[in-house]
Design a protein around this motif. Sequence first.
Motif, PDB file in Angstrom:
ATOM      1  N   PHE A  19       0.982  -1.267   0.036  1.00 59.56           N
ATOM      2  CA  PHE A  19      -0.154   0.124   0.273  1.00 59.56           C
ATOM      3  C   PHE A  19       0.807   1.195  -0.034  1.00 59.56           C
ATOM      4  O   PHE A  19       0.444   2.570  -0.204  1.00 59.56           O
ATOM      5  N   SER A  20       2.201   1.228   0.164  1.00 60.12           N
ATOM      6  CA  SER A  20       2.955   2.294   0.107  1.00 60.12           C
ATOM      7  C   SER A  20       3.051   2.881  -1.065  1.00 60.12           C
ATOM      8  O   SER A  20       3.190   4.178  -1.343  1.00 60.12           O
ATOM      9  N   PHE A  21       2.834   2.123  -2.315  1.00 63.65           N
ATOM     10  CA  PHE A  21       2.656   2.602  -3.748  1.00 63.65           C
ATOM     11  C   PHE A  21       1.254   3.241  -4.144  1.00 63.65           C
ATOM     12  O   PHE A  21       1.126   3.605  -5.219  1.00 63.65           O
ATOM     13  N   HIS A  22       0.532   3.131  -3.326  1.00 66.63           N
ATOM     14  CA  HIS A  22      -1.014   3.664  -3.557  1.00 66.63           C
ATOM     15  C   HIS A  22      -0.852   5.135  -3.880  1.00 66.63           C
ATOM     16  O   HIS A  22      -0.237   5.771  -3.007  1.00 66.63           O
ATOM     17  N   ILE A  25      -1.306   7.567  -1.119  1.00 72.88           N
ATOM     18  CA  ILE A  25      -0.390   7.358   0.003  1.00 72.88           C
ATOM     19  C   ILE A  25       1.246   8.175  -0.358  1.00 72.88           C
ATOM     20  O   ILE A  25       1.939   8.677   0.327  1.00 72.88           O
ATOM     21  N   ASN A  26       1.629   7.449  -1.412  1.00 65.84           N
ATOM     22  CA  ASN A  26       2.788   7.639  -1.961  1.00 65.84           C
ATOM     23  C   ASN A  26       3.836   7.611  -0.989  1.00 65.84           C
ATOM     24  O   ASN A  26       4.905   8.462  -0.827  1.00 65.84           O
ATOM     25  N   PHE A  27       3.856   6.381  -0.037  1.00 62.98           N
ATOM     26  CA  PHE A  27       4.776   6.577   1.084  1.00 62.98           C
ATOM     27  C   PHE A  27       6.221   5.957   0.344  1.00 62.98           C
ATOM     28  O   PHE A  27       7.377   6.194   0.783  1.00 62.98           O
ATOM     29  N   GLN A  28       6.242   5.254  -0.890  1.00 58.35           N
ATOM     30  CA  GLN A  28       7.437   5.075  -1.509  1.00 58.35           C
ATOM     31  C   GLN A  28       8.437   6.180  -1.661  1.00 58.35           C
ATOM     32  O   GLN A  28       9.597   6.047  -1.723  1.00 58.35           O
ATOM     33  N   ARG A  29       7.753   7.301  -1.793  1.00 59.56           N
ATOM     34  CA  ARG A  29       8.664   8.574  -1.826  1.00 59.56           C
ATOM     35  C   ARG A  29       9.885   8.664  -0.735  1.00 59.56           C
ATOM     36  O   ARG A  29      10.598   9.296  -0.762  1.00 59.56           O
ATOM     37  N   HIS A  30       9.356   8.113   0.367  1.00 61.08           N
ATOM     38  CA  HIS A  30       9.979   8.351   1.870  1.00 61.08           C
ATOM     39  C   HIS A  30      10.722   6.907   2.002  1.00 61.08           C
ATOM     40  O   HIS A  30      11.173   7.093   3.123  1.00 61.08           O
ATOM     41  N   PHE A  31      11.094   6.342   1.350  1.00 63.71           N
ATOM     42  CA  PHE A  31      11.723   4.948   1.476  1.00 63.71           C
ATOM     43  C   PHE A  31      13.247   5.043   1.933  1.00 63.71           C
ATOM     44  O   PHE A  31      13.741   4.577   2.876  1.00 63.71           O
ATOM     45  N   ARG A  32      13.695   6.040   1.231  1.00 71.73           N
ATOM     46  CA  ARG A  32      15.209   6.338   1.528  1.00 71.73           C
ATOM     47  C   ARG A  32      15.314   7.088   3.139  1.00 71.73           C
ATOM     48  O   ARG A  32      15.946   6.687   4.008  1.00 71.73           O
ATOM     49  N   ILE A  84       9.197  -4.052  11.744  1.00 68.70           N
ATOM     50  CA  ILE A  84       8.274  -3.286  12.650  1.00 68.70           C
ATOM     51  C   ILE A  84       8.246  -2.009  12.526  1.00 68.70           C
ATOM     52  O   ILE A  84       6.979  -1.343  12.483  1.00 68.70           O
ATOM     53  N   PRO A  85       9.502  -1.169  12.616  1.00 67.12           N
ATOM     54  CA  PRO A  85       9.376   0.243  12.352  1.00 67.12           C
ATOM     55  C   PRO A  85       8.637   0.621  11.066  1.00 67.12           C
ATOM     56  O   PRO A  85       8.002   1.682  10.854  1.00 67.12           O
ATOM     57  N   PHE A  86       9.085  -0.163   9.995  1.00 63.51           N
ATOM     58  CA  PHE A  86       8.263   0.299   8.675  1.00 63.51           C
ATOM     59  C   PHE A  86       6.778   0.453   8.788  1.00 63.51           C
ATOM     60  O   PHE A  86       6.059   1.371   8.252  1.00 63.51           O
ATOM     61  N   SER A  87       6.312  -0.970   9.367  1.00 64.12           N
ATOM     62  CA  SER A  87       4.751  -0.768   9.485  1.00 64.12           C
ATOM     63  C   SER A  87       4.372   0.260  10.469  1.00 64.12           C
ATOM     64  O   SER A  87       3.296   0.881  10.188  1.00 64.12           O
ATOM     65  N   CYS A  88       5.021   0.577  11.513  1.00 64.11           N
ATOM     66  CA  CYS A  88       4.615   1.554  12.277  1.00 64.11           C
ATOM     67  C   CYS A  88       4.573   2.972  11.685  1.00 64.11           C
ATOM     68  O   CYS A  88       3.587   3.830  11.933  1.00 64.11           O
ATOM     69  N   ILE A  89       5.780   3.177  11.267  1.00 68.64           N
ATOM     70  CA  ILE A  89       5.906   4.620  10.770  1.00 68.64           C
ATOM     71  C   ILE A  89       4.915   4.702   9.491  1.00 68.64           C
ATOM     72  O   ILE A  89       4.494   5.998   9.029  1.00 68.64           O
ATOM     73  N   PHE A  90       4.622   3.699   8.675  1.00 70.01           N
ATOM     74  CA  PHE A  90       3.823   3.632   7.424  1.00 70.01           C
ATOM     75  C   PHE A  90       2.368   4.094   8.045  1.00 70.01           C
ATOM     76  O   PHE A  90       1.792   4.761   7.516  1.00 70.01           O
ATOM     77  N   HIS A  93       2.139   7.582   9.017  1.00 63.47           N
ATOM     78  CA  HIS A  93       2.232   8.462   7.779  1.00 63.47           C
ATOM     79  C   HIS A  93       0.971   8.592   7.261  1.00 63.47           C
ATOM     80  O   HIS A  93       0.221   9.865   7.207  1.00 63.47           O
ATOM     81  N   CYS A  94       0.124   7.520   7.195  1.00 61.30           N
ATOM     82  CA  CYS A  94      -1.471   7.495   6.880  1.00 61.30           C
ATOM     83  C   CYS A  94      -2.131   8.246   7.578  1.00 61.30           C
ATOM     84  O   CYS A  94      -3.165   8.819   7.325  1.00 61.30           O
ATOM     85  N   LEU A  95      -2.302   7.763   9.152  1.00 63.15           N
ATOM     86  CA  LEU A  95      -3.221   8.493   9.773  1.00 63.15           C
ATOM     87  C   LEU A  95      -2.828   9.871  10.200  1.00 63.15           C
ATOM     88  O   LEU A  95      -4.154  10.709  10.066  1.00 63.15           O
ATOM     89  N   THR A  96      -1.831  10.469  10.150  1.00 60.08           N
ATOM     90  CA  THR A  96      -1.451  11.731  10.161  1.00 60.08           C
ATOM     91  C   THR A  96      -1.851  12.436   8.763  1.00 60.08           C
ATOM     92  O   THR A  96      -2.238  13.777   8.864  1.00 60.08           O
ATOM     93  N   LYS A  97      -1.916  11.651   7.623  1.00 57.29           N
ATOM     94  CA  LYS A  97      -2.155  12.206   6.603  1.00 57.29           C
ATOM     95  C   LYS A  97      -3.781  12.481   6.375  1.00 57.29           C
ATOM     96  O   LYS A  97      -4.047  13.549   5.581  1.00 57.29           O
ATOM     97  N   PHE A  98      -4.261  11.660   6.892  1.00 59.95           N
ATOM     98  CA  PHE A  98      -5.955  11.676   6.429  1.00 59.95           C
ATOM     99  C   PHE A  98      -6.737  11.937   7.785  1.00 59.95           C
ATOM    100  O   PHE A  98      -7.949  12.271   7.650  1.00 59.95           O
ATOM    101  N   PHE A  99      -6.253  11.988   8.857  1.00 56.60           N
ATOM    102  CA  PHE A  99      -7.017  12.550  10.122  1.00 56.60           C
ATOM    103  C   PHE A  99      -6.150  13.488  11.012  1.00 56.60           C
ATOM    104  O   PHE A  99      -5.023  13.496  11.071  1.00 56.60           O
ATOM    105  N   PRO A 100      -6.979  14.308  11.565  1.00 52.06           N
ATOM    106  CA  PRO A 100      -6.519  15.450  12.477  1.00 52.06           C
ATOM    107  C   PRO A 100      -6.100  14.916  13.897  1.00 52.06           C
ATOM    108  O   PRO A 100      -6.941  14.538  14.466  1.00 52.06           O
ATOM    109  N   MET A 101      -4.789  14.301  14.159  1.00 53.03           N
ATOM    110  CA  MET A 101      -4.412  13.648  15.387  1.00 53.03           C
ATOM    111  C   MET A 101      -3.556  14.457  16.360  1.00 53.03           C
ATOM    112  O   MET A 101      -2.823  14.191  17.051  1.00 53.03           O
TER     113      MET A 101
END
Length: 235
Positions: A19-22, A25-32, A84-90, A93-101
């Motif tokens: 789903f990083s490539f959705h 979401i475009n999380f693949q831009r932050h792989f590095r 584990i960190p990848f799943s958590c940071i992903f 990234h998703c929750l803070t992108k779409f929801f006010p938290m």
Amino acid sequence: MQLTYLLINFFTVIICFIFSFHPKINFQRHFRAFLQSSVLVMMVFVIWDAWFTKMGVWWFNDDYLIGMRLLGLPVEEWFFFICIPFSCIFTYHCLTKFFPMDWDSLRDKIFVIGFGIISLFIAILFYDKIYTFITFLTLAVSMMVLRFVLKAQWIGKAFTIYLILLPGFLVVNGILTGSGLENPIVNYNAEDFIGFRIVTIPIEDFFYGFELILWNLFFFKNFKIDELEEAYLEE
């Protein structure tokens, strides 16, 4: 089965990776940025992990490992500090992108001070239990340094998202500590921790995991800013 721990890592990360490539979401831009942060944090946690393994605070069941070790740790344990960190940071990234938290600054500061004091108290109270002592002491110091020295004002928000991730944590760490298996993959010396478990998971693991994610998030955020600045200069 010797692939068990490897498969746990794989299934922990594969859905998030896909789903990083959705396009939304475009999380693949932050792989590095993620790899830079995770490797940096992993270096510290691997030292901690290898030290505790050498001391017999915890050890690994070879029945569930492929057999390759580095610095005394199964290669699966090294992958753990990436997956584990990848799943958590992903998820962050998703929750803070779409929801006010966001938390307001004062509430975040009160949370850090309160959590830090409680963690320090637990560390002192159980000073003779090395896993408990080191975990809560370093967590208290980490939170104070991140909030008041490094000016990270997102710790309360990170804690909220960590709570949302707890069901997944219970499944993954539950299996690692013996849930659904004949024997645990990771075993703990009863003399080195409080002894209180949630299902099969030592309570210390929850706070160890939170500290791991906090430092990954801190460096990820900083490396991500560097990426954006670099992309801007290239345009």
